[in-house]
Design an enzyme around this catalytic site. Structure first.
Site, PDB file in Angstrom:
ATOM      1  N   ASP A 102       5.165 -10.548   9.050  1.00  0.00           N
ATOM      2  CA  ASP A 102       5.134  -9.334   9.952  1.00  0.00           C
ATOM      3  C   ASP A 102       6.670  -8.884  10.124  1.00  0.00           C
ATOM      4  OD1 ASP A 102       5.548  -7.943  12.266  1.00  0.00           O
ATOM      5  OD2 ASP A 102       3.715  -8.571  13.357  1.00  0.00           O
ATOM      6  N   SER A 154       0.823  -1.327   0.145  1.00  0.00           N
ATOM      7  CA  SER A 154      -0.075   0.178  -0.023  1.00  0.00           C
ATOM      8  C   SER A 154       0.779   1.265  -0.022  1.00  0.00           C
ATOM      9  CB  SER A 154      -0.856  -0.135   1.147  1.00  0.00           C
ATOM     10  OG  SER A 154      -1.651   1.124   1.574  1.00  0.00           O
ATOM     11  N   TYR A 157       3.923   6.787  18.454  1.00  0.00           N
ATOM     12  CA  TYR A 157       4.429   7.113  17.049  1.00  0.00           C
ATOM     13  C   TYR A 157       5.427   7.902  16.930  1.00  0.00           C
ATOM     14  CZ  TYR A 157       3.619   7.721  11.886  1.00  0.00           C
ATOM     15  OH  TYR A 157       3.887   7.902  10.640  1.00  0.00           O
ATOM     16  N   ASP A 165       5.001  -7.547   3.129  1.00  0.00           N
ATOM     17  CA  ASP A 165       3.850  -6.886   3.641  1.00  0.00           C
ATOM     18  C   ASP A 165       3.161  -7.946   4.534  1.00  0.00           C
ATOM     19  OD1 ASP A 165       2.549  -3.997   3.056  1.00  0.00           O
ATOM     20  OD2 ASP A 165       1.368  -5.220   4.457  1.00  0.00           O
ATOM     21  N   ASN A 174       9.961   0.394   5.341  1.00  0.00           N
ATOM     22  CA  ASN A 174       8.993   1.742   4.935  1.00  0.00           C
ATOM     23  C   ASN A 174       7.801   1.294   5.882  1.00  0.00           C
ATOM     24  OD1 ASN A 174       7.290   3.454   3.281  1.00  0.00           O
ATOM     25  ND2 ASN A 174       6.268   1.347   3.005  1.00  0.00           N
TER      26      ASN A 174
HETATM   27  P1  NAD Z   1      -0.087   2.602   4.241  1.00  0.00           P
HETATM   28  O1  NAD Z   1      -0.740   2.105   5.558  1.00  0.00           O
HETATM   29  O2  NAD Z   1      -0.657   2.784   2.988  1.00  0.00           O
HETATM   30  O3  NAD Z   1       1.199   1.568   4.003  1.00  0.00           O
HETATM   31  C1  NAD Z   1       1.622   0.751   5.260  1.00  0.00           C
HETATM   32  C2  NAD Z   1       1.939  -0.614   4.765  1.00  0.00           C
HETATM   33  O4  NAD Z   1       2.686  -1.367   5.805  1.00  0.00           O
HETATM   34  C3  NAD Z   1       0.465  -1.644   4.699  1.00  0.00           C
HETATM   35  O5  NAD Z   1       0.417  -2.184   3.621  1.00  0.00           O
HETATM   36  C4  NAD Z   1       0.619  -2.506   5.896  1.00  0.00           C
HETATM   37  O6  NAD Z   1      -0.194  -3.648   5.809  1.00  0.00           O
HETATM   38  C5  NAD Z   1       2.139  -2.524   6.129  1.00  0.00           C
HETATM   39  N1  NAD Z   1       2.484  -2.930   7.337  1.00  0.00           N
HETATM   40  C6  NAD Z   1       1.970  -2.575   8.747  1.00  0.00           C
HETATM   41  N2  NAD Z   1       2.382  -3.348   9.686  1.00  0.00           N
HETATM   42  C7  NAD Z   1       3.228  -4.142   9.198  1.00  0.00           C
HETATM   43  C8  NAD Z   1       3.864  -5.357   9.574  1.00  0.00           C
HETATM   44  N3  NAD Z   1       3.898  -5.482  11.075  1.00  0.00           N
HETATM   45  N4  NAD Z   1       4.645  -6.159   8.852  1.00  0.00           N
HETATM   46  C9  NAD Z   1       4.757  -6.008   7.580  1.00  0.00           C
HETATM   47  N5  NAD Z   1       3.884  -4.767   7.010  1.00  0.00           N
HETATM   48  C10 NAD Z   1       3.119  -4.121   7.873  1.00  0.00           C
HETATM   49  O7  NAD Z   1       0.740   3.731   4.977  1.00  0.00           O
HETATM   50  P2  NAD Z   1       1.980   4.658   4.356  1.00  0.00           P
HETATM   51  O8  NAD Z   1       1.608   5.918   4.574  1.00  0.00           O
HETATM   52  O9  NAD Z   1       2.326   4.391   2.872  1.00  0.00           O
HETATM   53  O10 NAD Z   1       3.152   4.294   5.340  1.00  0.00           O
HETATM   54  C11 NAD Z   1       4.238   4.065   4.825  1.00  0.00           C
HETATM   55  C12 NAD Z   1       5.341   4.761   6.127  1.00  0.00           C
HETATM   56  O11 NAD Z   1       5.306   6.155   5.668  1.00  0.00           O
HETATM   57  C13 NAD Z   1       5.075   4.223   7.319  1.00  0.00           C
HETATM   58  O12 NAD Z   1       6.219   4.280   8.034  1.00  0.00           O
HETATM   59  C14 NAD Z   1       4.551   5.585   8.004  1.00  0.00           C
HETATM   60  O13 NAD Z   1       4.522   5.708   9.026  1.00  0.00           O
HETATM   61  C15 NAD Z   1       5.017   6.511   7.125  1.00  0.00           C
HETATM   62  N6  NAD Z   1       4.465   7.882   6.905  1.00  0.00           N
HETATM   63  C16 NAD Z   1       3.323   8.187   6.527  1.00  0.00           C
HETATM   64  C17 NAD Z   1       2.774   9.445   6.357  1.00  0.00           C
HETATM   65  C18 NAD Z   1       1.302   9.474   5.672  1.00  0.00           C
HETATM   66  O14 NAD Z   1       0.952  10.703   5.785  1.00  0.00           O
HETATM   67  N7  NAD Z   1       0.703   8.720   4.862  1.00  0.00           N
HETATM   68  C19 NAD Z   1       3.586  10.502   6.915  1.00  0.00           C
HETATM   69  C20 NAD Z   1       4.904  10.244   7.343  1.00  0.00           C
HETATM   70  C21 NAD Z   1       5.272   8.967   7.497  1.00  0.00           C
END
Ligand code: NAD
Length: 259
Positions: free
Chosen positions: A70, A23, A163, A44, A97
């Protein structure tokens, strides 16, 4: 004048692992790396999602391996890394990520559970992956690690202390590992995304997103996952060989706005 040397601005033929690739930013990064000719390993917890991304990459002609696991499960990570090394013959790039964000006001009864899980996925897992990939990254002539933190690694929002602590931890971990792994020829950098349209932010109503962006983001909008993926790509190029320990906000200017 010193001699100019040719340095590669391509990751074609390199092997790259991207966690949280089902995702959002992980998916966009996996697609971008595959488009650039890298062999991509998508990881993932969401088995269906990660297989779907792998199928998209394959359909576009890319080389890909998928793992449903995980990221904080050290035994599963070790198995996956061994399979990657056997299949692709090495590992050049690791993008940590995968992440979660859960509300966590201090008074919640299950605060400690939320704290432990958030720290395990957002911070401890990064170290688990680095340790598992280390010998392979060291054997690469352009070993690269990129950790995805957040602007919450530079500032703070109320009610999400696990977080925020985890993301500050990712910034510190990046700097420490840059020191430790520099002499071993591996660069370690970190990206701090601001508000990005992904699964993590999909439940925030558009109106609230627009209001936030107008008030806090000089570019006046949320970013797209591809805009973060391009920052990550620039860190992992062989040519980016003298950049390490860097912390790059990809946030539309959020962290420089003062008023
Ligand atoms: P997202 O929810 O779209 O994607 C995160 C993915 O990580 C998901 O597919 C989820 O299934 C996977 N995941 C979660 N826990 C897991 C685990 N234990 N093992 C394997 N996979 C796991 O979110 P995103 O926004 O694309 O997040 C990506 C990174 O960016 C994260 O580290 C998040 O903290 C960071 N981030 C996001 C934002 C934002 O605004 N979206 C801002 C700053 C940082």
């Amino acid at each position: 004048m010193s001699r100019l040397t040719q340095r590669s601005r391509s990751i074609a033929g390199r092997t790259a692992i991207v966690t949280g690739a089902a995702s959002g930013m992980g998916r966009a990064t996996a697609h971008l790396f595959a488009d650039e000719g890298a062999r991509v390993v998508v990881v993932d917890l969401n088995a269906e999602g990660v297989e779907a991304v792998a199928a998209e990459i394959r359909a576009a002609g890319g080389e890909v391996l998928a793992f449903a696991l995980d990221v904080s499960d050290a035994a599963a990570v070790a198995d996956a890394v061994a399979q990657v090394a056997t299949t692709f013959g090495g590992i050049d790039i690791l993008v940590n990520n995968a992440g979660i964000s859960v509300p966590a006001p201090l008074q919640l009864d299950d605060f400690e559970e939320r704290w432990d899980r958030t720290l395990a996925v957002n911070l401890t897992a990064h170290v688990i992956w680095v340790r598992a990939c280390l010998t392979h990254l060291e054997q690469s002539d352009a070993g690269r690690i990129v950790n995805i933190a957040s602007t919450e690694g530079l500032g703070a929002t109320a009610m999400i202390s696990p977080y925020t602590a985890s993301k500050h931890g990712v910034v510190g971990l990046t700097r420490s590992l840059a020191m430790e792994l520099g002499p071993r020829g591996i660069t370690v950098n970190c990206i701090c995304p601001g508000p990005i349209h992904t699964g993590m932010t999909q439940d925030i109503p558009d109106e609230a997103k627009n209001k936030f962006a107008r008030r806090r983001v000089p570019l006046r909008r949320y970013g797209d996952p591809e805009e973060v993926a391009h920052g990550t790509l620039s860190f992992v190029l062989p040519a980016s060989s003298f950049i390490t320990g860097a912390v790059l906000p990809v946030d539309g200017g959020l962290t420089v706005q003062n008023t």
